[in-house]
Design a protein around this motif. Structure first.
Motif, PDB file in Angstrom:
ATOM      1  N   PHE A  92       1.077  -1.142   0.184  1.00 52.36           N
ATOM      2  CA  PHE A  92       0.073  -0.312   0.093  1.00 52.36           C
ATOM      3  C   PHE A  92       1.103   1.137   0.158  1.00 52.36           C
ATOM      4  O   PHE A  92       1.866   1.479   0.341  1.00 52.36           O
ATOM      5  N   ALA A  93       0.677   2.131  -1.001  1.00 51.48           N
ATOM      6  CA  ALA A  93       1.752   3.730  -1.032  1.00 51.48           C
ATOM      7  C   ALA A  93       0.971   4.013   0.498  1.00 51.48           C
ATOM      8  O   ALA A  93       2.195   4.770   1.211  1.00 51.48           O
ATOM      9  N   ASN A  94      -0.195   3.933   1.366  1.00 54.39           N
ATOM     10  CA  ASN A  94      -0.354   4.918   2.647  1.00 54.39           C
ATOM     11  C   ASN A  94      -0.582   4.146   3.547  1.00 54.39           C
ATOM     12  O   ASN A  94      -0.280   4.559   4.598  1.00 54.39           O
ATOM     13  N   PHE A  95      -0.631   2.675   3.860  1.00 48.48           N
ATOM     14  CA  PHE A  95      -1.096   2.268   4.918  1.00 48.48           C
ATOM     15  C   PHE A  95       0.241   0.653   5.042  1.00 48.48           C
ATOM     16  O   PHE A  95       0.029  -0.165   4.573  1.00 48.48           O
ATOM     17  N   PRO A  96       1.290   1.333   5.935  1.00 52.31           N
ATOM     18  CA  PRO A  96       2.470   0.180   6.334  1.00 52.31           C
ATOM     19  C   PRO A  96       2.093  -0.354   6.690  1.00 52.31           C
ATOM     20  O   PRO A  96       2.090  -2.390   7.324  1.00 52.31           O
ATOM     21  N   ASN A  97       0.652  -1.059   7.425  1.00 51.86           N
ATOM     22  CA  ASN A  97       0.821  -1.774   8.214  1.00 51.86           C
ATOM     23  C   ASN A  97      -0.349  -2.330   7.674  1.00 51.86           C
ATOM     24  O   ASN A  97      -1.050  -3.804   8.409  1.00 51.86           O
ATOM     25  N   LEU A  98      -1.096  -2.381   6.841  1.00 49.49           N
ATOM     26  CA  LEU A  98      -1.412  -3.530   5.668  1.00 49.49           C
ATOM     27  C   LEU A  98      -1.335  -4.324   5.121  1.00 49.49           C
ATOM     28  O   LEU A  98      -0.126  -3.948   4.493  1.00 49.49           O
ATOM     29  N   ASN A  99      -1.371  -5.579   5.260  1.00 51.05           N
ATOM     30  CA  ASN A  99      -0.628  -6.594   3.953  1.00 51.05           C
ATOM     31  C   ASN A  99      -2.012  -7.404   3.454  1.00 51.05           C
ATOM     32  O   ASN A  99      -2.814  -7.974   3.611  1.00 51.05           O
ATOM     33  N   ILE A 100      -1.374  -7.377   2.080  1.00 54.34           N
ATOM     34  CA  ILE A 100      -2.175  -8.858   1.472  1.00 54.34           C
ATOM     35  C   ILE A 100      -0.970  -8.898   0.126  1.00 54.34           C
ATOM     36  O   ILE A 100      -0.592  -8.376   0.279  1.00 54.34           O
ATOM     37  N   THR A 101      -1.030 -10.044  -0.257  1.00 52.05           N
ATOM     38  CA  THR A 101       0.082 -10.628  -0.142  1.00 52.05           C
ATOM     39  C   THR A 101      -1.085 -10.380  -1.866  1.00 52.05           C
ATOM     40  O   THR A 101      -2.120 -10.726  -2.053  1.00 52.05           O
ATOM     41  N   PHE A 102      -0.153 -10.296  -3.575  1.00 49.62           N
ATOM     42  CA  PHE A 102      -0.608 -10.992  -4.645  1.00 49.62           C
ATOM     43  C   PHE A 102      -1.687 -11.904  -4.994  1.00 49.62           C
ATOM     44  O   PHE A 102      -2.679 -12.096  -5.744  1.00 49.62           O
ATOM     45  N   ASP A 103      -0.494 -13.151  -4.496  1.00 46.45           N
ATOM     46  CA  ASP A 103      -1.692 -14.797  -4.385  1.00 46.45           C
ATOM     47  C   ASP A 103      -2.921 -14.590  -3.426  1.00 46.45           C
ATOM     48  O   ASP A 103      -3.426 -15.515  -3.962  1.00 46.45           O
ATOM     49  N   GLU A 104      -3.200 -14.347  -2.558  1.00 42.23           N
ATOM     50  CA  GLU A 104      -3.435 -13.850  -1.598  1.00 42.23           C
ATOM     51  C   GLU A 104      -5.102 -12.818  -2.519  1.00 42.23           C
ATOM     52  O   GLU A 104      -6.458 -13.168  -2.154  1.00 42.23           O
ATOM     53  N   LEU A 105      -4.844 -11.744  -3.207  1.00 44.86           N
ATOM     54  CA  LEU A 105      -5.473 -10.983  -4.081  1.00 44.86           C
ATOM     55  C   LEU A 105      -6.238 -11.838  -4.584  1.00 44.86           C
ATOM     56  O   LEU A 105      -7.597 -11.791  -4.588  1.00 44.86           O
ATOM     57  N   PHE A 106      -5.753 -12.208  -5.192  1.00 44.44           N
ATOM     58  CA  PHE A 106      -6.481 -13.083  -6.641  1.00 44.44           C
ATOM     59  C   PHE A 106      -6.808 -13.872  -6.104  1.00 44.44           C
ATOM     60  O   PHE A 106      -8.062 -14.355  -7.526  1.00 44.44           O
ATOM     61  N   ALA A 107      -6.320 -14.802  -5.473  1.00 45.56           N
ATOM     62  CA  ALA A 107      -7.458 -16.062  -4.850  1.00 45.56           C
ATOM     63  C   ALA A 107      -8.716 -15.529  -4.910  1.00 45.56           C
ATOM     64  O   ALA A 107      -9.712 -16.297  -5.057  1.00 45.56           O
ATOM     65  N   GLU A 108      -8.874 -14.151  -3.832  1.00 47.54           N
ATOM     66  CA  GLU A 108     -10.124 -13.459  -3.118  1.00 47.54           C
ATOM     67  C   GLU A 108     -10.747 -13.368  -4.768  1.00 47.54           C
ATOM     68  O   GLU A 108     -12.175 -13.884  -4.744  1.00 47.54           O
ATOM     69  N   VAL A 109      -9.858 -13.010  -6.036  1.00 45.53           N
ATOM     70  CA  VAL A 109     -10.882 -12.350  -6.874  1.00 45.53           C
ATOM     71  C   VAL A 109     -11.323 -13.700  -7.713  1.00 45.53           C
ATOM     72  O   VAL A 109     -12.395 -13.167  -8.632  1.00 45.53           O
ATOM     73  N   ASP A 110     -10.555 -14.552  -8.223  1.00 45.61           N
ATOM     74  CA  ASP A 110     -11.051 -15.626  -8.287  1.00 45.61           C
ATOM     75  C   ASP A 110     -12.124 -16.254  -8.052  1.00 45.61           C
ATOM     76  O   ASP A 110     -13.110 -16.876  -8.451  1.00 45.61           O
ATOM     77  N   ASP A 111     -12.717 -16.432  -6.327  1.00 43.45           N
ATOM     78  CA  ASP A 111     -13.597 -16.820  -6.005  1.00 43.45           C
ATOM     79  C   ASP A 111     -14.866 -15.544  -6.160  1.00 43.45           C
ATOM     80  O   ASP A 111     -15.339 -16.207  -6.538  1.00 43.45           O
ATOM     81  N   TYR A 112     -14.198 -14.575  -6.068  1.00 47.15           N
ATOM     82  CA  TYR A 112     -14.910 -13.442  -7.110  1.00 47.15           C
ATOM     83  C   TYR A 112     -16.185 -13.289  -8.148  1.00 47.15           C
ATOM     84  O   TYR A 112     -16.969 -13.370  -8.180  1.00 47.15           O
ATOM     85  N   GLY A 113     -14.989 -13.808  -9.142  1.00 44.93           N
ATOM     86  CA  GLY A 113     -14.823 -14.199  -9.807  1.00 44.93           C
ATOM     87  C   GLY A 113     -15.894 -15.307 -10.627  1.00 44.93           C
ATOM     88  O   GLY A 113     -16.879 -15.338 -11.737  1.00 44.93           O
ATOM     89  N   ARG A 114     -16.070 -16.406  -9.739  1.00 50.81           N
ATOM     90  CA  ARG A 114     -17.348 -17.562 -10.165  1.00 50.81           C
ATOM     91  C   ARG A 114     -18.367 -17.199 -10.212  1.00 50.81           C
ATOM     92  O   ARG A 114     -19.489 -16.666  -9.217  1.00 50.81           O
TER      93      ARG A 114
END
Length: 102
Positions: A80-102
């Motif tokens: 994140f550009a503005n939120f150093p304490n937030l964390n998500i990995t690329f793989d987690e993000l796209f796993a979520e997106v894949d679920d969302y897309g089904r």
């Protein structure tokens, strides 16, 4: 104009063919007006994330600047550009997106 009470500081949009123009134009403009600090556009077809950071131009107007584009190749650069304490990995993000897309 209407104002959001407590506008979010971060918004992520997952593109679809039907909404891509809207997400890239009207929605981005709306978030800019509301001064949302950070806007992510997630393109699951290209498997990339565009990270826009809100800053102010010389006239004091809020503007989005493309901070970085993260693809599978440099996926460890996703942060994140503005939120150093937030964390998500690329793989987690796209796993979520894949679920969302089904």
């Amino acid at each position: 104009g209407s104002t959001f009470i407590d506008a979010p500081r971060f918004v992520m949009e997952v593109l679809s063919d039907s909404t891509e123009n809207y997400d890239r134009n009207e929605k981005k403009e709306l978030y800019r007006e509301q001064e949302v600090d950070e806007y992510w556009i997630v393109d699951w077809r290209k498997k990339q994330v565009e990270i826009y950071n809100l800053d102010y131009n010389e006239h004091g107007q809020p503007q989005y600047y493309l901070w970085k584009i993260v693809t599978q190749e440099q996926k460890e650069e996703l942060d994140f550009a503005n939120f150093p304490n937030l964390n998500i990995t690329f793989d987690e993000l796209f796993a979520e997106v894949d679920d969302y897309g089904r």
